[in-house]
Design a protein around this motif. Structure first.
Motif, short mmCIF file in Angstrom:
data_model
loop_
_atom_site.label_atom_id
_atom_site.label_comp_id
_atom_site.label_asym_id
_atom_site.label_seq_id
_atom_site.Cartn_x
_atom_site.Cartn_y
_atom_site.Cartn_z
N ARG A 23 52.99 60.72 55.38
CA ARG A 23 54.40 61.07 55.17
C ARG A 23 55.01 61.66 56.43
O ARG A 23 56.13 61.31 56.82
N ASP A 24 54.29 62.57 57.08
CA ASP A 24 54.77 63.15 58.34
C ASP A 24 54.94 62.08 59.40
O ASP A 24 55.92 62.07 60.15
N TYR A 25 53.96 61.18 59.50
CA TYR A 25 54.00 60.11 60.50
C TYR A 25 55.20 59.20 60.26
O TYR A 25 55.95 58.89 61.19
N PHE A 26 55.39 58.77 58.99
CA PHE A 26 56.53 57.92 58.68
C PHE A 26 57.85 58.64 58.98
O PHE A 26 58.79 58.04 59.51
N ALA A 27 57.94 59.93 58.64
CA ALA A 27 59.17 60.69 58.90
C ALA A 27 59.46 60.77 60.39
O ALA A 27 60.61 60.62 60.83
N ALA A 28 58.42 60.99 61.18
CA ALA A 28 58.61 61.08 62.64
C ALA A 28 59.09 59.75 63.21
O ALA A 28 59.98 59.71 64.06
N LYS A 29 58.50 58.65 62.72
CA LYS A 29 58.93 57.33 63.20
C LYS A 29 60.36 57.02 62.78
O LYS A 29 61.14 56.48 63.56
N ALA A 30 60.70 57.36 61.53
CA ALA A 30 62.06 57.12 61.05
C ALA A 30 63.07 57.93 61.84
O ALA A 30 64.13 57.44 62.22
N MET A 31 62.72 59.20 62.13
CA MET A 31 63.61 60.06 62.88
C MET A 31 63.82 59.52 64.30
O MET A 31 64.96 59.47 64.79
N ALA A 32 62.75 59.11 64.94
CA ALA A 32 62.87 58.58 66.31
C ALA A 32 63.74 57.33 66.33
O ALA A 32 64.60 57.19 67.21
N ALA A 33 63.53 56.44 65.37
CA ALA A 33 64.33 55.21 65.32
C ALA A 33 65.79 55.52 65.04
O ALA A 33 66.69 54.95 65.66
N MET A 34 66.04 56.43 64.11
CA MET A 34 67.41 56.78 63.75
C MET A 34 68.15 57.43 64.93
O MET A 34 69.30 57.12 65.20
N MET A 35 67.47 58.28 65.66
CA MET A 35 68.13 59.01 66.74
C MET A 35 68.42 58.14 67.96
O MET A 35 69.28 58.47 68.76
N THR A 36 67.71 57.03 68.09
CA THR A 36 67.97 56.14 69.23
C THR A 36 68.94 55.02 68.88
O THR A 36 69.38 54.30 69.76
#
Length: 71
Positions: A23-36
């Protein structure tokens, strides 16, 4: 009482390692994609970014769980 949060288990399972959850890993990936991305809301608070990221992670885990056993 609220139901326990589905974490998906460890992101990188190793004996004796209780590191980040899937869950943490998916959240980090989603956040990185969203912010870029171009549609990132620059005025979002850190709390809003975190909420959105974990909501996306929860959706990924739910979708993944719904596909278990299907081939």
């Amino acid at each position: 009482m609220s139901e326990p949060i589905e974490t998906g288990g460890p992101a990188c399972p190793m004996r004796g390692c209780d590191g980040m959850t899937l869950r943490d890993y998916f959240a980090a990936k989603a956040m990185a994609a969203m912010m870029t991305g171009d549609s990132y809301a620059q005025d979002w608070t850190d709390a809003k970014v975190a909420e959105w990221s974990y909501n996306a992670a929860d959706a990924m885990i739910a979708e993944r769980k719904s596909k278990e056993g299907q081939s």
